[in-house]
Design an enzyme around this catalytic site. Structure first.
Site, short mmCIF file in Angstrom:
data_model
loop_
_atom_site.label_atom_id
_atom_site.label_comp_id
_atom_site.label_asym_id
_atom_site.label_seq_id
_atom_site.Cartn_x
_atom_site.Cartn_y
_atom_site.Cartn_z
N GLN A 18 34.99 59.00 37.17
CA GLN A 18 33.75 59.76 37.05
C GLN A 18 33.56 60.27 35.63
OE1 GLN A 18 33.87 63.63 38.96
NE2 GLN A 18 31.75 63.46 39.62
N GLY A 19 32.48 59.86 34.99
CA GLY A 19 32.17 60.32 33.64
C GLY A 19 31.10 61.39 33.66
N TYR A 20 31.48 62.61 34.03
CA TYR A 20 30.54 63.73 34.10
C TYR A 20 30.82 64.74 32.98
CZ TYR A 20 28.09 62.87 38.55
OH TYR A 20 27.28 62.38 39.54
N SER A 21 31.91 65.49 33.12
CA SER A 21 32.19 66.60 32.19
C SER A 21 32.43 66.10 30.77
CB SER A 21 33.41 67.39 32.66
OG SER A 21 33.16 68.02 33.89
N SER A 66 39.33 61.91 35.82
CA SER A 66 40.50 61.63 36.66
C SER A 66 40.70 60.12 36.83
CB SER A 66 40.34 62.28 38.03
OG SER A 66 40.17 63.67 37.91
N GLU A 123 31.15 64.55 46.69
CA GLU A 123 32.44 64.88 46.08
C GLU A 123 33.01 66.15 46.69
OE1 GLU A 123 34.35 65.86 41.67
OE2 GLU A 123 32.18 65.86 41.95
N GLU A 129 33.52 79.53 40.97
CA GLU A 129 32.41 80.40 40.60
C GLU A 129 31.07 79.67 40.72
OE1 GLU A 129 36.15 81.87 39.07
OE2 GLU A 129 35.16 79.93 38.85
#
Length: 411
Positions: free
Chosen positions: A132-135, A167, A249, A386
């Protein structure tokens, strides 16, 4: 497969039982750690490979996915029966990862027929791994602030930028990635691309964690060519797809956290066994430490309630077209359950829970320590606790947003 129809699962149970007994390798029955190691990205033994290929060809690694794309095509009742029969013989589902947990369900819902035909078979057979290429270093909780660019070059996009906490990127074949295709808008300028990790210009650097493992990576894209047919969803419409994937997810991570820490080393100890074996029992067979006994009991009750709630939410999601924003509270609760479990195990181990290496500690003890350290990340990955609480406040409870309405009214 025969059509077992309706709610009558007895015929299916007999079929599943016979097939599992014929296809689950005897070596894996005697070596459950080999199943876990393969499932967590470790070396796949010949027996583990045989088991994965058998389940993949049957479609039972993704039991409820559409049969036309290689899935099992089972009803939820049949899938539950299959899980029960697998548990009975000690068999784990060998097909998982981000392709199954996140991207696959989103692809089934949003993908074109061409993309489904291209990518789903590899996911359902476990032969293709996804990351996963998100953050990004400057875009974590504020994911829409991402800066990885995809420039239109006619027949392809040219991707430049970096991602972090990807990951399994060092093991992945493909990456589902959020990129910026319009710099004049924030959310509306994001697109969703599928990137072959073997493409020139892709570089992966594993990040070593405090527990000694490297499940997370930094991923760098330097002028990576991505064919335009790998655009998933509409151009500049990737944010909608991304949010849907996040629901899948959080739904799947929360379910996994109820039974074990996602991505953690193999831990052979359960809370109850650790407490009984290391603390001891009284003459009535109860834990000798009454305070620990109370806290372990409360934890086990919480785990059972959480598991039943996850099951109910899954049934409601199936009836109501997929997971909702309520998955955020499941992710929050699942992270707490997982961290509490590992804290209790290490506490029960006493001095045996302080080891890092050496002959004075056995494998399960060292694994418990590493799992405890790894579980600290459960409240961060898949959306921080949060952020998930904010989602629940806004989208489930419909509470006013203090950023736009001022302070919340006194209660």
């Amino acid at each position: 497969m025969a059509d077992f129809g309706g709610d009558d699962t007895q015929a299916f149970r007999a079929d599943a039982k016979a097939w599992l007994e014929a296809n689950f390798p005897a070596e894996l029955k005697a070596d459950p750690a080999a199943q876990l190691a393969a499932a967590q990205g470790g070396k796949e033994s010949p027996a583990a490979k045989q088991w994965r290929e058998a389940m993949g060809s049957r479609g039972w690694g993704t039991p409820t996915w559409p049969a036309q794309y290689g899935g099992g095509g089972l009803s939820r009742a049949e899938a539950r029966v299959l899980a029960e029969e697998m548990a009975r013989i000690g068999a784990r589902n060998p097909i998982g990862g981000m392709g199954v947990m996140m991207f696959g369900p989103t692809l089934v819902e949003y993908g074109t027929e061409e993309l489904k035909r291209q990518h789903l078979p590899g996911i359902v057979t476990g032969s293709v791994r996804w990351c996963q290429g998100y953050s990004e270093p400057g875009a974590g909780s504020d994911l829409a602030g991402l800066q990885t660019r995809a420039e239109d070059k006619g027949d392809h996009y040219l991707v430049t930028g970096s991602k972090i906490w990807t990951s399994g990127a060092n093991l992945a074949d493909w990456c589902f990635c959020l990129v910026r295709t319009d710099t004049s808008k924030k959310h509306e300028g994001i697109s969703f691309l599928l990137i072959d990790m073997k493409s020139p210009g892709v570089e992966v650097r594993p990040i070593r964690l405090i527990n000694g493992t490297s499940p997370f990576c930094e991923t760098f894209f330097t002028e990576v060519k991505v064919p335009k047919d790998q655009l998933f969803g509409p151009l500049n419409g990737g944010w909608t797809v991304a949010k849907r994937l996040l629901q899948f997810e959080r739904d799947n991570i929360s379910a996994g956290l109820g039974g074990g820490s996602i991505g953690a080393p193999v831990a052979a100890l359960t809370v109850l066994h650790a407490a009984k074996d290391y603390v001891g029992v009284d003459e009535a067979g109860r834990l000798a430490d009454p305070d620990l006994r109370r806290r372990v009991t409360e934890h086990l009750m919480e785990v059972r309630a959480f598991q039943l709630t996850v099951r109910r939410a899954a049934d409601e999601a199936k009836a109501g077209n997929g997971p909702s924003a309520a998955t955020s509270i499941m992710k929050y609760a699942g992270a707490k359950v997982a961290m509490d479990r590992n804290e209790l195990i290490v506490e029960a181990l006493g001095s045996s829970g302080l080891g890092w290496e050496g002959d004075g500690f056995d494998g399960p003890e060292l694994a418990a320590v590493r799992t405890w350290l790894r579980s600290k990340g459960n409240s961060i990955e898949g959306g921080t606790s949060e952020i998930n609480l904010n989602v629940v406040a806004k989208r489930v409870l419909a509470l006013p947003d203090p950023k736009t309405t001022g302070a919340l009214p006194a209660t």
